[in-house]
Design a protein around this motif. Sequence first.
Motif, mmCIF file in Angstrom:
data_model
loop_
_atom_site.group_PDB
_atom_site.id
_atom_site.type_symbol
_atom_site.label_atom_id
_atom_site.label_comp_id
_atom_site.label_asym_id
_atom_site.label_seq_id
_atom_site.Cartn_x
_atom_site.Cartn_y
_atom_site.Cartn_z
ATOM 1 N N ASP A 168 -9.083 -1.167 -3.886
ATOM 2 C CA ASP A 168 -9.179 0.291 -3.950
ATOM 3 C C ASP A 168 -7.900 0.861 -4.579
ATOM 4 O O ASP A 168 -7.023 1.369 -3.874
ATOM 5 C CB ASP A 168 -9.396 0.855 -2.546
ATOM 6 N N GLU A 179 -7.231 3.547 -6.125
ATOM 7 C CA GLU A 179 -6.989 4.966 -5.850
ATOM 8 C C GLU A 179 -6.263 5.148 -4.516
ATOM 9 O O GLU A 179 -5.374 5.993 -4.400
ATOM 10 C CB GLU A 179 -8.309 5.748 -5.850
ATOM 11 N N LEU A 181 -2.749 4.134 -5.044
ATOM 12 C CA LEU A 181 -2.086 5.201 -5.784
ATOM 13 C C LEU A 181 -1.676 6.339 -4.851
ATOM 14 O O LEU A 181 -0.566 6.868 -4.962
ATOM 15 C CB LEU A 181 -3.007 5.733 -6.886
ATOM 16 N N GLU A 182 -2.540 6.716 -3.934
ATOM 17 C CA GLU A 182 -2.210 7.791 -2.994
ATOM 18 C C GLU A 182 -0.995 7.427 -2.157
ATOM 19 O O GLU A 182 -0.136 8.266 -1.892
ATOM 20 C CB GLU A 182 -3.406 8.131 -2.110
ATOM 21 N N GLU A 198 1.174 7.205 -11.362
ATOM 22 C CA GLU A 198 -0.110 7.403 -12.042
ATOM 23 C C GLU A 198 -0.790 6.060 -12.215
ATOM 24 O O GLU A 198 -0.146 5.017 -12.362
ATOM 25 C CB GLU A 198 0.073 8.107 -13.377
ATOM 26 N N LEU A 199 -2.111 6.103 -12.188
ATOM 27 C CA LEU A 199 -2.926 4.897 -12.327
ATOM 28 C C LEU A 199 -3.292 4.719 -13.786
ATOM 29 O O LEU A 199 -3.673 5.677 -14.467
ATOM 30 C CB LEU A 199 -4.186 5.032 -11.470
#
Length: 154
Positions: A31, A33, A36-37, A46-47
Amino acid sequence: MMRVRAVMIAVLVAMLWAGSALARDLVSAADPEAVLEAAKGFGSAELERDEVGDPRIRGRMFGVLYLVTFYGCEAGKDCKDLLFYAGWEDAGLTLEDVNRWNRGKRFGKAYLDDEGDAVLEFAVNLNYGVTPRNLDDTFDWWGVVLREFREEML
């Protein structure tokens, strides 16, 4: 006897429910995202995708640019591990310097690349997931390692 059996069944059901609830709350490298969070909680991030299509995070902590590369991916998905990476050109470090760092530190492996530039890496296994709090702690440790390397070695 029936009462003991009922209590045991209730405890078992509660344990199974808690275990499945916990499993839903885990974060893994599958995951990007969510990873990234976590990264954004420690600075800009940033991804992006690398040259083979795997996820990669480009972030900055304490003014230091770093990458989090995702490993064990299948066609850019279902990744298993992370590798935190930072590099410095012309840092002027010797092999003795990085050996001293590696002997004295538990987290963060340093080396000189083929061009003699200093590299710092931090491998993390996220296969099967970790809690969001554990992932935050991992990013916090990366920050500690980055700061110490910059202060002690550069």
